[in-house]
Design an enzyme around this catalytic site. Structure first.
Site, PDB file in Angstrom:
ATOM      1  N   GLU A  35      -5.768 -10.894  -1.167  1.00  0.00           N
ATOM      2  CA  GLU A  35      -7.065 -10.602   0.040  1.00  0.00           C
ATOM      3  C   GLU A  35      -8.346 -10.807  -0.572  1.00  0.00           C
ATOM      4  OE1 GLU A  35      -5.679  -7.367   2.253  1.00  0.00           O
ATOM      5  OE2 GLU A  35      -3.465  -7.596   1.891  1.00  0.00           O
ATOM      6  N   ASN A  61       2.194  -5.238  -3.266  1.00  0.00           N
ATOM      7  CA  ASN A  61       0.724  -5.491  -3.002  1.00  0.00           C
ATOM      8  C   ASN A  61       0.066  -4.388  -2.836  1.00  0.00           C
ATOM      9  OD1 ASN A  61      -1.261  -7.766  -2.174  1.00  0.00           O
ATOM     10  ND2 ASN A  61      -1.055  -6.843  -0.172  1.00  0.00           N
ATOM     11  N   GLU A  85       0.773  -1.244   0.024  1.00  0.00           N
ATOM     12  CA  GLU A  85      -0.095  -0.052  -0.087  1.00  0.00           C
ATOM     13  C   GLU A  85       0.745   1.400  -0.019  1.00  0.00           C
ATOM     14  OE1 GLU A  85      -3.030  -0.522   3.138  1.00  0.00           O
ATOM     15  OE2 GLU A  85      -3.445  -2.443   2.522  1.00  0.00           O
ATOM     16  N   HIS A 140     -10.536  -6.418  -2.489  1.00  0.00           N
ATOM     17  CA  HIS A 140     -11.594  -6.215  -1.464  1.00  0.00           C
ATOM     18  C   HIS A 140     -12.619  -5.585  -2.133  1.00  0.00           C
ATOM     19  CE1 HIS A 140      -9.134  -7.556   1.965  1.00  0.00           C
ATOM     20  NE2 HIS A 140      -8.144  -6.619   1.646  1.00  0.00           N
ATOM     21  N   ASP A 173     -12.104 -10.675  -0.924  1.00  0.00           N
ATOM     22  CA  ASP A 173     -13.540 -10.864  -0.310  1.00  0.00           C
ATOM     23  C   ASP A 173     -14.591 -10.022  -1.248  1.00  0.00           C
ATOM     24  OD1 ASP A 173     -12.700  -8.293   0.897  1.00  0.00           O
ATOM     25  OD2 ASP A 173     -12.620  -8.939   2.862  1.00  0.00           O
TER      26      ASP A 173
HETATM   27  O1  G3I Z   1      -4.995  -8.821  18.975  1.00  0.00           O
HETATM   28  C1  G3I Z   1      -5.625  -7.474  19.530  1.00  0.00           C
HETATM   29  C2  G3I Z   1      -6.109  -7.844  20.810  1.00  0.00           C
HETATM   30  O2  G3I Z   1      -5.378  -8.384  21.717  1.00  0.00           O
HETATM   31  C3  G3I Z   1      -6.776  -6.562  21.155  1.00  0.00           C
HETATM   32  O3  G3I Z   1      -7.360  -6.612  22.390  1.00  0.00           O
HETATM   33  C4  G3I Z   1      -7.416  -5.888  19.914  1.00  0.00           C
HETATM   34  C5  G3I Z   1      -8.278  -4.477  20.548  1.00  0.00           C
HETATM   35  O4  G3I Z   1      -8.099  -3.504  19.478  1.00  0.00           O
HETATM   36  O5  G3I Z   1      -6.980  -5.787  19.043  1.00  0.00           O
HETATM   37  C6  G3I Z   1      -6.309  -7.162  18.677  1.00  0.00           C
HETATM   38  O6  G3I Z   1      -5.712  -6.864  17.470  1.00  0.00           O
HETATM   39  C7  G3I Z   1      -6.323  -6.415  15.973  1.00  0.00           C
HETATM   40  C8  G3I Z   1      -5.832  -7.295  15.010  1.00  0.00           C
HETATM   41  O7  G3I Z   1      -6.470  -7.083  13.793  1.00  0.00           O
HETATM   42  C9  G3I Z   1      -6.339  -8.705  15.386  1.00  0.00           C
HETATM   43  O8  G3I Z   1      -7.880  -8.955  15.459  1.00  0.00           O
HETATM   44  C10 G3I Z   1      -6.077  -4.922  15.744  1.00  0.00           C
HETATM   45  O9  G3I Z   1      -6.319  -3.922  16.912  1.00  0.00           O
HETATM   46  C11 G3I Z   1      -6.651  -4.798  14.283  1.00  0.00           C
HETATM   47  O10 G3I Z   1      -5.977  -3.384  13.850  1.00  0.00           O
HETATM   48  C12 G3I Z   1      -6.090  -5.724  13.532  1.00  0.00           C
HETATM   49  O11 G3I Z   1      -6.733  -5.502  12.217  1.00  0.00           O
HETATM   50  C13 G3I Z   1      -6.136  -6.169  10.963  1.00  0.00           C
HETATM   51  C14 G3I Z   1      -5.778  -5.024  10.077  1.00  0.00           C
HETATM   52  O12 G3I Z   1      -5.419  -5.690   8.773  1.00  0.00           O
HETATM   53  C15 G3I Z   1      -4.758  -3.994  10.364  1.00  0.00           C
HETATM   54  O13 G3I Z   1      -3.449  -4.710  10.731  1.00  0.00           O
HETATM   55  C16 G3I Z   1      -6.958  -6.987  10.339  1.00  0.00           C
HETATM   56  O14 G3I Z   1      -7.084  -8.089  11.368  1.00  0.00           O
HETATM   57  C17 G3I Z   1      -6.524  -7.408   9.142  1.00  0.00           C
HETATM   58  O15 G3I Z   1      -7.585  -8.251   8.425  1.00  0.00           O
HETATM   59  C18 G3I Z   1      -6.209  -6.339   8.314  1.00  0.00           C
HETATM   60  O16 G3I Z   1      -5.589  -6.807   7.145  1.00  0.00           O
HETATM   61  C19 G3I Z   1      -5.423  -5.817   6.030  1.00  0.00           C
HETATM   62  C20 G3I Z   1      -3.977  -6.270   5.420  1.00  0.00           C
HETATM   63  O17 G3I Z   1      -3.260  -6.358   6.230  1.00  0.00           O
HETATM   64  C21 G3I Z   1      -3.624  -5.206   4.247  1.00  0.00           C
HETATM   65  N1  G3I Z   1      -5.083  -5.046   3.440  1.00  0.00           N
HETATM   66  C22 G3I Z   1      -6.039  -4.507   4.195  1.00  0.00           C
HETATM   67  C23 G3I Z   1      -6.521  -5.599   5.045  1.00  0.00           C
HETATM   68  C24 G3I Z   1      -7.921  -5.285   5.621  1.00  0.00           C
HETATM   69  O18 G3I Z   1      -7.970  -4.215   6.339  1.00  0.00           O
END
Ligand code: G3I
Length: 305
Positions: A235, A169, A127, A206, A237
């Site tokens: 990715e 990516n 990105e 997406h 969906d």
């Molecule tokens: O694991 C912690 C947990 O311990 C905590 O209590 C909670 C409170 O916010 O957060 C949890 O972590 C979260 C994590 O997902 C696991 O669920 C993060 O806050 C959250 O920011 C994170 O979001 C991820 C996001 O990227 C940001 O990194 C999503 O799962 C993930 O699907 C998303 O994936 C991205 C790709 O990497 C790049 N392209 C877009 C895609 C969708 O946004």
């Protein structure tokens, strides 16, 4: 019946999913994972805040659980992602200039070296381009170290694991009409012309009602492939439900199959309840792990239907 991976393999392709380490102990989740998919992308466990929470202290426990699980079953791993403007740990946010460039490349070397020989493809940079019509790079601390930060990252990754495929990516790069798509294409063309190591372009894909599968998606896949790189749908969906959603997935599969260098498709999660989208039903399995119409559309499209 034939699984998604088996159907994709008949066309010389793979079929993958994003995986979360803390769900591997869920038997429904692991059952679908082990049955249907032959490529695995850690959803968050390889990101910079997870793998280098303090400068120079690498942490691979959670990512290793996913990699070990995949390799033990003969699946391959997409590494996601070495460098991304989001989710940066505090220590890195405090750096700029030459110190940031050094820390950035040290991160690439540390992670890629740890997984040398075990990661099939790396999303080296994620990105890095701005949305809208400018075609410019996104502003970020990495970008402020100089326009050459992306090629420096790719060269460093190649040195650390010469056997891994190195991908750029991004999202909103699926329509050829989009300025961002053509800007990424120009970068890849330039890298190829100058010998900067790049093997693949990841199109996140997406999709939803606001951004349906574009009519020119296939053109985009072809135009990248014509630069001599693989394209990977990384990715996928499709927000929605029923036949409309199934149609979106079917079009993506058909567009990939139409382009020989479209090497594989990864969906961004297994069940609807595993999706990063707060609400909605964008995936191939429902919350109980049952196959949705979208699942059957993908499988039959992979089988040529
Ligand atoms: O694991 C912690 C947990 O311990 C905590 O209590 C909670 C409170 O916010 O957060 C949890 O972590 C979260 C994590 O997902 C696991 O669920 C993060 O806050 C959250 O920011 C994170 O979001 C991820 C996001 O990227 C940001 O990194 C999503 O799962 C993930 O699907 C998303 O994936 C991205 C790709 O990497 C790049 N392209 C877009 C895609 C969708 O946004």
């Amino acid at each position: 019946g034939t699984t998604l991976a088996a159907a994709a393999n008949l066309t010389g392709r793979w079929f993958g999913t994003a995986v979360a380490a803390n769900k591997l102990a869920d038997p429904v989740y692991a059952g679908i994972l082990n049955r249907e998919f032959d490529v695995v992308t850690p959803e968050n466990e390889m990101k910079l805040d997870a793998t280098e929470p303090r400068q120079g202290e690498f942490h691979f426990t959670n990512a290793d659980r996913i990699v070990d699980h995949a390799l033990a079953r003969g699946a391959r791993v997409r590494g996601h992602t070495l460098l991304w403007h989001a989710g940066l740990p505090g220590w890195l946010q405090g750096l700029s200039g030459a110190a940031l460039r050094q820390a950035m490349l040290n991160h690439v070397t540390g992670v890629v070296t740890h997984y040398r020989g075990r990661v099939h493809s790396w999303d080296v940079v994620n990105e890095a381009f701005a949305d809208g019509t400018s075609g410019r790079r996104r502003d970020s601390s990495f970008q402020r170290t100089g326009d050459d930060w992306i090629e420096a990252a790719f060269r460093t990754a190649r040195a650390a694991d010469p056997g891994a495929k190195l991908c750029y990516n991004d999202y909103n790069t699926e329509s050829w009409a989009h300025a961002k798509t053509q800007a990424v294409h120009r970068m890849v063309q330039d890298f190829r012309a100058r010998g900067v190591p790049i093997d693949c372009v990841g199109l996140q894909s997406h999709f939803g009602s606001g951004n349906p599968v574009p009519a020119d998606f296939r053109t985009t896949l072809r135009n990248f492939a014509d630069l001599g790189v693989d394209v990977q749908i990384t990715e996928l969906d499709v927000e929605g439900s029923g036949q409309a959603q199934a149609d979106g997935y079917r079009r993506v599969v058909r567009d990939c199959l139409a382009v020989p260098r479209c090497a594989g498709i990864t969906v961004w999660g297994i069940r609807d309840t595993d999706s990063w989208r707060a609400s909605g039903t964008p995936l191939l399995f429902d919350g109980r792990g049952e196959e949705k119409p979208a699942y059957h559309a993908v499988r039959s499209a992979l089988l040529g239907g």
